[in-house]
Design a protein around this motif. Structure first.
Motif, PDB file in Angstrom:
ATOM      1  N   GLU A  82      -1.014 -13.212   3.266  1.00 54.47           N
ATOM      2  CA  GLU A  82      -0.468 -13.499   2.134  1.00 54.47           C
ATOM      3  C   GLU A  82       0.920 -12.900   2.199  1.00 54.47           C
ATOM      4  O   GLU A  82       1.202 -11.838   2.911  1.00 54.47           O
ATOM      5  CB  GLU A  82      -1.236 -12.820   0.903  1.00 54.47           C
ATOM      6  N   GLU A  83       1.826 -13.251   1.270  1.00 57.97           N
ATOM      7  CA  GLU A  83       2.943 -12.394   1.305  1.00 57.97           C
ATOM      8  C   GLU A  83       3.101 -11.293   0.944  1.00 57.97           C
ATOM      9  O   GLU A  83       2.048 -11.042  -0.139  1.00 57.97           O
ATOM     10  CB  GLU A  83       4.278 -13.519   0.709  1.00 57.97           C
ATOM     11  N   ILE A  84       3.813 -10.371   1.145  1.00 60.39           N
ATOM     12  CA  ILE A  84       3.701  -9.048   0.519  1.00 60.39           C
ATOM     13  C   ILE A  84       5.186  -8.805   0.165  1.00 60.39           C
ATOM     14  O   ILE A  84       6.125  -9.651   0.387  1.00 60.39           O
ATOM     15  CB  ILE A  84       3.629  -7.754   1.377  1.00 60.39           C
ATOM     16  N   THR A  85       5.354  -7.701  -0.964  1.00 59.91           N
ATOM     17  CA  THR A  85       6.659  -7.531  -1.607  1.00 59.91           C
ATOM     18  C   THR A  85       7.273  -6.281  -1.164  1.00 59.91           C
ATOM     19  O   THR A  85       6.316  -5.297  -0.863  1.00 59.91           O
ATOM     20  CB  THR A  85       6.654  -7.976  -3.104  1.00 59.91           C
ATOM     21  N   ALA A  86       8.401  -6.040  -1.373  1.00 58.25           N
ATOM     22  CA  ALA A  86       8.883  -4.608  -1.033  1.00 58.25           C
ATOM     23  C   ALA A  86       8.557  -3.761  -2.156  1.00 58.25           C
ATOM     24  O   ALA A  86       8.535  -4.046  -3.372  1.00 58.25           O
ATOM     25  CB  ALA A  86      10.396  -4.826  -0.705  1.00 58.25           C
ATOM     26  N   ARG A  87       8.259  -2.550  -1.949  1.00 57.62           N
ATOM     27  CA  ARG A  87       8.184  -1.602  -2.972  1.00 57.62           C
ATOM     28  C   ARG A  87       9.255  -1.171  -3.521  1.00 57.62           C
ATOM     29  O   ARG A  87      10.308  -1.413  -2.929  1.00 57.62           O
ATOM     30  CB  ARG A  87       7.274  -0.322  -2.604  1.00 57.62           C
ATOM     31  N   GLU A  88       9.360  -0.964  -4.905  1.00 57.88           N
ATOM     32  CA  GLU A  88      10.557  -0.689  -5.663  1.00 57.88           C
ATOM     33  C   GLU A  88      10.906   0.837  -5.056  1.00 57.88           C
ATOM     34  O   GLU A  88      10.245   1.829  -4.606  1.00 57.88           O
ATOM     35  CB  GLU A  88      10.394  -0.235  -6.865  1.00 57.88           C
ATOM     36  N   LEU A  89      12.316   1.271  -5.146  1.00 53.89           N
ATOM     37  CA  LEU A  89      12.777   2.470  -4.634  1.00 53.89           C
ATOM     38  C   LEU A  89      12.554   3.286  -5.660  1.00 53.89           C
ATOM     39  O   LEU A  89      13.156   3.164  -6.883  1.00 53.89           O
ATOM     40  CB  LEU A  89      14.093   2.590  -4.075  1.00 53.89           C
ATOM     41  N   LYS A  90      12.166   4.697  -5.756  1.00 53.96           N
ATOM     42  CA  LYS A  90      11.998   5.615  -6.620  1.00 53.96           C
ATOM     43  C   LYS A  90      13.465   6.201  -7.023  1.00 53.96           C
ATOM     44  O   LYS A  90      14.237   6.415  -6.016  1.00 53.96           O
ATOM     45  CB  LYS A  90      11.401   6.872  -6.141  1.00 53.96           C
ATOM     46  N   PRO A  91      13.681   6.301  -8.252  1.00 51.79           N
ATOM     47  CA  PRO A  91      15.034   6.614  -8.620  1.00 51.79           C
ATOM     48  C   PRO A  91      15.630   7.867  -7.933  1.00 51.79           C
ATOM     49  O   PRO A  91      16.540   8.026  -7.856  1.00 51.79           O
ATOM     50  CB  PRO A  91      15.063   6.759 -10.096  1.00 51.79           C
ATOM     51  N   GLN A  92      14.505   8.989  -7.976  1.00 51.57           N
ATOM     52  CA  GLN A  92      14.892  10.399  -7.289  1.00 51.57           C
ATOM     53  C   GLN A  92      15.397  10.086  -5.774  1.00 51.57           C
ATOM     54  O   GLN A  92      16.098  11.123  -5.463  1.00 51.57           O
ATOM     55  CB  GLN A  92      13.727  11.348  -7.456  1.00 51.57           C
ATOM     56  N   LEU A  93      15.191   9.074  -5.305  1.00 51.52           N
ATOM     57  CA  LEU A  93      15.450   9.061  -3.786  1.00 51.52           C
ATOM     58  C   LEU A  93      17.349   8.829  -4.018  1.00 51.52           C
ATOM     59  O   LEU A  93      17.786   9.034  -2.613  1.00 51.52           O
ATOM     60  CB  LEU A  93      15.079   7.730  -3.144  1.00 51.52           C
ATOM     61  N   LEU A  94      17.694   8.562  -4.986  1.00 55.07           N
ATOM     62  CA  LEU A  94      19.214   8.458  -5.158  1.00 55.07           C
ATOM     63  C   LEU A  94      19.879   9.552  -5.252  1.00 55.07           C
ATOM     64  O   LEU A  94      21.283   9.520  -5.226  1.00 55.07           O
ATOM     65  CB  LEU A  94      19.698   7.112  -5.808  1.00 55.07           C
ATOM     66  N   GLU A 145      20.203   3.631   0.493  1.00 58.00           N
ATOM     67  CA  GLU A 145      20.251   2.273   0.342  1.00 58.00           C
ATOM     68  C   GLU A 145      20.427   1.338   1.443  1.00 58.00           C
ATOM     69  O   GLU A 145      19.868   0.559   1.510  1.00 58.00           O
ATOM     70  CB  GLU A 145      21.320   1.847  -0.705  1.00 58.00           C
ATOM     71  N   ALA A 146      20.931   1.995   2.546  1.00 57.24           N
ATOM     72  CA  ALA A 146      21.039   1.260   3.938  1.00 57.24           C
ATOM     73  C   ALA A 146      19.630   1.194   4.444  1.00 57.24           C
ATOM     74  O   ALA A 146      19.282   0.174   4.881  1.00 57.24           O
ATOM     75  CB  ALA A 146      21.809   2.292   4.717  1.00 57.24           C
ATOM     76  N   HIS A 147      18.752   2.476   4.238  1.00 59.35           N
ATOM     77  CA  HIS A 147      17.469   2.323   4.789  1.00 59.35           C
ATOM     78  C   HIS A 147      16.714   1.186   3.928  1.00 59.35           C
ATOM     79  O   HIS A 147      15.855   0.417   4.417  1.00 59.35           O
ATOM     80  CB  HIS A 147      16.618   3.432   4.412  1.00 59.35           C
ATOM     81  N   TYR A 148      16.845   1.294   2.586  1.00 62.44           N
ATOM     82  CA  TYR A 148      15.978   0.087   1.666  1.00 62.44           C
ATOM     83  C   TYR A 148      16.502  -1.115   2.029  1.00 62.44           C
ATOM     84  O   TYR A 148      15.649  -2.196   2.010  1.00 62.44           O
ATOM     85  CB  TYR A 148      16.387   0.656   0.272  1.00 62.44           C
ATOM     86  N   LYS A 149      17.791  -1.500   2.299  1.00 65.22           N
ATOM     87  CA  LYS A 149      18.016  -2.844   2.701  1.00 65.22           C
ATOM     88  C   LYS A 149      17.427  -3.254   3.944  1.00 65.22           C
ATOM     89  O   LYS A 149      17.002  -4.330   4.000  1.00 65.22           O
ATOM     90  CB  LYS A 149      19.648  -2.986   2.999  1.00 65.22           C
TER      91      LYS A 149
END
Ligand SMILES: [Fe+2]
Length: 206
Positions: free
Chosen positions: A8-20, A31-35
């Motif tokens: 099954e396809e998986i989806t990316a988890r959302e980035l927690k706002p405090q990480l920004l 954001e570079a890691h997240y991309k």
């Protein structure tokens, strides 16, 4: 005949706002890691879909294709798992841990400072990752080295701290000063999250 598995396809988890809003690790770096992480998720789905369609009726021709796809899959899945740990356990206040992870670290490394020094040295020595993981066969923590997303995880060990030392992790903020980035990483660790994992995995501290 096709390869026999379902996925099954998986989806990316959302980035927690405090990480920004980390201390000493910029929004741009996160954001570079997240991309990259989103790319690994897409790649994982794409590779599995391709494997699903591999025709085994001419096996000699497909072995090299399967080899390439499965190696690439291990890189993508490693990139997903490594970054999910990284994102999940940052956003805290760092400092010395308390609770069960502190007990484990003191038992297996002597002091928190000794553990930190060992993980930092491992991160300076590696090319991609350093992990603190609980080895279920030996019943203790180790700091393991990783050069890429898929080297060198240890079987039957559960990572509890994942230090990303790929260049994208620090170059924007620190250029070649990886040591200062690692210090910033420690300053942002969320020990409550790590303690939740120790509980969830039922790692015994005695
Ligand atoms: Fe990364």
């Amino acid at each position: 005949m096709a390869l026999a598995f379902k996925f099954e396809e998986i989806t990316a988890r959302e980035l927690k706002p405090q990480l920004l809003e980390l201390d000493g690790i910029s929004r741009e770096s996160v954001e570079a890691h997240y991309k990259l992480y989103q790319g690994y998720v897409a790649k994982r789905n794409e590779i599995l879909a391709t494997l699903d369609g591999v025709d085994l009726s001419a096996p000699n021709q497909v072995y090299s294709e399967i080899r390439a796809l499965k190696i690439e899959l291990s890189f993508a899945v490693g990139g997903i798992k490594n970054h999910e740990i990284y994102f999940e356990h940052l956003g805290g206040d760092g400092g010395d841990p308390d609770g069960p992870i502190a007990a484990l670290i003191k038992r297996d490394f002597g002091t928190i400072d000794d553990w930190r020094a060992d993980l930092k040295a491992t991160g300076m020595a590696g090319r991609g990752w350093a992990w603190t993981a609980y080895d279920w066969d030996e019943g203790r923590l180790f700091n393991y080295i990783g050069d890429t997303q898929n080297t060198y995880p240890i079987w039957n060990a559960t990572p509890l701290v994942a230090l990303d030392v790929y260049e994208h992790a620090y170059f924007l903020d620190y250029q070649t000063d990886r040591a200062s980035y690692i210090d910033a990483f420690f300053d942002n660790l969320d020990w409550a999250t790590v303690n939740d994992w120790v509980s969830k995995y039922q790692i015994k501290t005695k």
